[in-house]
Design a protein around this motif. Structure first.
Motif, mmCIF file in Angstrom:
data_model
loop_
_atom_site.group_PDB
_atom_site.id
_atom_site.type_symbol
_atom_site.label_atom_id
_atom_site.label_comp_id
_atom_site.label_asym_id
_atom_site.label_seq_id
_atom_site.Cartn_x
_atom_site.Cartn_y
_atom_site.Cartn_z
ATOM 1 N N PRO A 20 77.118 72.787 27.947
ATOM 2 C CA PRO A 20 75.814 72.473 28.540
ATOM 3 C C PRO A 20 74.756 72.072 27.523
ATOM 4 C CG PRO A 20 76.721 74.475 29.500
ATOM 5 C CD PRO A 20 77.607 74.114 28.353
ATOM 6 N N ILE A 21 74.733 72.716 26.359
ATOM 7 C CA ILE A 21 73.702 72.407 25.369
ATOM 8 C C ILE A 21 74.012 71.107 24.641
ATOM 9 C CG2 ILE A 21 72.431 73.252 23.358
ATOM 10 C CD1 ILE A 21 72.005 74.807 26.000
ATOM 11 N N GLY A 22 75.268 70.882 24.297
ATOM 12 C CA GLY A 22 75.624 69.628 23.648
ATOM 13 C C GLY A 22 75.353 68.430 24.530
ATOM 14 N N GLU A 362 61.912 75.797 13.516
ATOM 15 C CA GLU A 362 62.589 77.070 13.262
ATOM 16 C C GLU A 362 64.079 76.897 13.007
ATOM 17 O OE1 GLU A 362 58.911 77.857 15.613
ATOM 18 O OE2 GLU A 362 60.575 76.447 15.790
ATOM 19 N N LEU A 363 64.648 75.768 13.417
ATOM 20 C CA LEU A 363 66.096 75.557 13.309
ATOM 21 C C LEU A 363 66.478 74.697 12.104
ATOM 22 C CD1 LEU A 363 66.825 74.877 17.080
ATOM 23 C CD2 LEU A 363 67.270 76.980 15.815
ATOM 24 N N TYR A 372 71.204 70.156 12.165
ATOM 25 C CA TYR A 372 70.745 71.311 12.945
ATOM 26 C C TYR A 372 71.939 72.024 13.587
ATOM 27 C CZ TYR A 372 66.297 68.852 12.629
ATOM 28 O OH TYR A 372 65.184 68.208 12.162
ATOM 29 N N ILE A 373 71.784 73.325 13.755
ATOM 30 C CA ILE A 373 72.659 74.114 14.617
ATOM 31 C C ILE A 373 71.820 74.528 15.816
ATOM 32 C CG2 ILE A 373 74.047 76.203 14.857
ATOM 33 C CD1 ILE A 373 74.512 76.109 11.831
ATOM 34 N N ALA A 374 72.299 74.244 17.017
ATOM 35 C CA ALA A 374 71.539 74.535 18.229
ATOM 36 C C ALA A 374 72.425 75.256 19.235
ATOM 37 C CB ALA A 374 70.979 73.248 18.841
ATOM 38 N N GLN A 393 65.499 73.960 22.516
ATOM 39 C CA GLN A 393 65.890 73.624 21.149
ATOM 40 C C GLN A 393 66.230 72.148 21.009
ATOM 41 O OE1 GLN A 393 69.208 76.202 20.335
ATOM 42 N NE2 GLN A 393 67.937 77.916 19.673
ATOM 43 N N VAL A 394 67.129 71.652 21.868
ATOM 44 C CA VAL A 394 67.592 70.272 21.699
ATOM 45 C C VAL A 394 66.531 69.261 22.130
ATOM 46 C CG1 VAL A 394 70.024 70.900 21.812
ATOM 47 C CG2 VAL A 394 68.827 70.289 23.923
ATOM 48 N N ARG A 395 65.658 69.648 23.063
ATOM 49 C CA ARG A 395 64.540 68.759 23.403
ATOM 50 C C ARG A 395 63.671 68.527 22.177
ATOM 51 N NH1 ARG A 395 59.546 68.688 23.578
ATOM 52 N NH2 ARG A 395 59.421 70.883 22.946
ATOM 53 N N SER A 396 63.350 69.616 21.469
ATOM 54 C CA SER A 396 62.507 69.535 20.290
ATOM 55 C C SER A 396 63.194 68.753 19.171
ATOM 56 C CB SER A 396 62.155 70.945 19.818
ATOM 57 O OG SER A 396 61.454 70.925 18.606
#
Length: 454
Positions: A20-22, A362-363, A372-374, A393-396
């Motif tokens: 989902p995050i990827g 922050e990441l 980045y690691i998200a 996180q990934v939006r930013s």
């Protein structure tokens, strides 16, 4: 960050992991005109979710759908599920993850399945070499099913590979207990399908559940339900801390009602003695004993052995950093998150499960620009990750990679309270020394999220 700071605008942004995050990262990148390529080790999107498809999440749909993903799906006629319903892993996959992967593919995003990333570095630069490092593109080595190595160059990398492949072991020292690997046929990690495909292995058996988080709670509730239907089924629940220090969640004060209910049900089982609580109990060795296992451990400073037919290890997961050996990372020595994020989520510092939204700043790692690691992996070993946090996180990150620093710094997420943001110790829990689950009342439907994935 200006586009000029990236190595080569013609190269894609590599996203590791099609969970989902990827996939959300890819949607945000594509929406900003960047070219993502998604690399997934499994045969299709959401490969890890398939392993816990039977589990119902404790966060409703309204917290589980990313904004850019929603826009992309809606453009193709997709209808969102009931925002207040709680999906199972299988429903998350079928109703959201798989349609999102298809929508990305149809819109021109490249998704490579069966492409396991085994190494990330900079072109002509190992970890030690300085040179003109920031201008060098990233180089990713991908291992295919045939064992051959493919090479991909990228202008930036977002590692969203998660932690599912690296469960914490049963051993007391953070290491696998002696005998743990040798008895792997009787040990499960995470949340096995006790009421479904794995029913035969647990029915009528004694199972030792290790862990005090939501995954362990879910496993215990399912085993109690099984015990009502299968005589002889017995549940031992081992905690690494004394019961007085175990946090069963915020109950009715939790902003996620199902998460609060899960903790309340688990606490009631312990208080009523419907499972046999072992607390504290630290595993030192696992040995075969006839058709079962002899688990030797430390019980509050004295040696004790427990017999069980099976063990469920539900003690969380840890990040796989093996393929990032040539990347310059900055990681907190305890949490294994970035030094800026670690104090916000370190369970050694506070009990609060609600973390303020955070993003690119922050990441960021020393491997600048563009690494980045998200997602769950960004949290290292901390157990408080929510899908909505990963979406932010990934939006930013996508905004920053596109040069929109203002959007990258803007907070666009409000997280639910946990009801446990306090420095006070939870009230002691007292359980009888011996108890049976054979006559336990039926629990409510399981509503937790496996291993911090809600």
């Amino acid at each position: 960050m200006p586009d000029a700071a990236l190595p080569d605008r013609s190269l894609p942004v590599a996203v590791i992991g099609a969970g989902p995050i990827g996939l959300a990262a890819a949607a945000h990148l594509a929406a900003r005109g960047l070219q993502p390529v998604v690399l997934e080790a499994g045969p299709g999107p959401g490969a890890a979710i398939r392993a816990w498809g039977h589990v119902r999440m404790f966060s409703p749909w309204r917290f589980n759908i990313d904004s850019a993903a929603r826009a992309l799906l809606a453009a193709g006629g997709w209808r969102a599920p009931d925002p207040e319903a709680y999906p199972t892993g299988a429903e998350l996959l079928a109703l959201y993850v798989e349609p999102l992967a298809e929508a990305l593919a149809q819109s021109g995003t490249e998704l490579r399945f069966g492409a396991r990333v085994v190494g990330v570095s900079r072109r002509h630069h190992d970890r030690l070499h300085e040179g003109n490092r920031t201008a060098a593109p990233f180089v990713l080595h991908l291992a295919g099913a045939d064992g051959d190595i493919d090479v991909l160059e990228a202008r930036a990398v977002i590692d969203c590979s998660g932690t599912w492949t690296r469960p914490n072991p049963a051993g007391a020292h953070g290491l696998s207990a002696p005998g743990e690997a040798a008895n792997a046929d009787r040990i499960s990690y995470g949340i096995p399908e006790v009421l479904g495909a794995a029913r035969g292995a647990y029915a009528g058996a004694t199972t030792l559940v290790l862990g005090g988080g939501h995954s362990a709670m879910n496993a215990v509730l399912d085993l109690v339900a099984l015990a009502r239907e299968e005589p002889g089924t017995r549940i031992l629940w081992a905690f690494r801390r004394p019961l007085a220090a175990v946090n069963f969640g915020g109950g009715g004060a939790d902003g996620l009602a199902a998460r609060g209910a899960l903790g309340a049900q688990a606490r009631a089982l312990v208080e009523a003695g419907q499972v046999e609580a072992l607390a504290p109990f630290l595993i030192h060795r696992i040995a075969r004993s006839g058709d079962g296992l002899l688990v030797q451990g430390d019980r509050g400073g004295r040696s004790e052995a427990v017999r069980a037919d099976r063990i469920i290890v539900a003690t969380g997961f840890r990040p796989d950093l093996s393929f990032l050996e040539e990347i310059r990372l900055a990681l907190d020595p305890a949490v294994q998150a970035t030094p800026a994020l670690a104090p916000l989520i370190d369970p050694n510092l506070h009990s609060c499960g609600t973390v303020r939204p955070h993003g690119e700043a922050e990441l960021r790692h020393p491997e600048e620009p563009g690494f980045y690691i998200a997602g769950m992996k960004a949290y290292g070993r901390a157990p408080t990750f929510l899908l909505a946090t990963g979406h932010e996180q990934v939006r930013s990150i996508a905004a920053y990679l596109a040069g929109d620093v203002a959007a990258a710094r803007r907070v666009e997420l409000v997280l639910p309270e946990t009801g446990v943001c306090t420095t006070q110790r939870p009230a002691p829990v007292v359980a009888p020394a011996v108890a049976s689950a054979c006559c336990a009342p039926a629990p409510a439907p399981s509503c937790c999220s496996p291993a911090r994935t809600a």
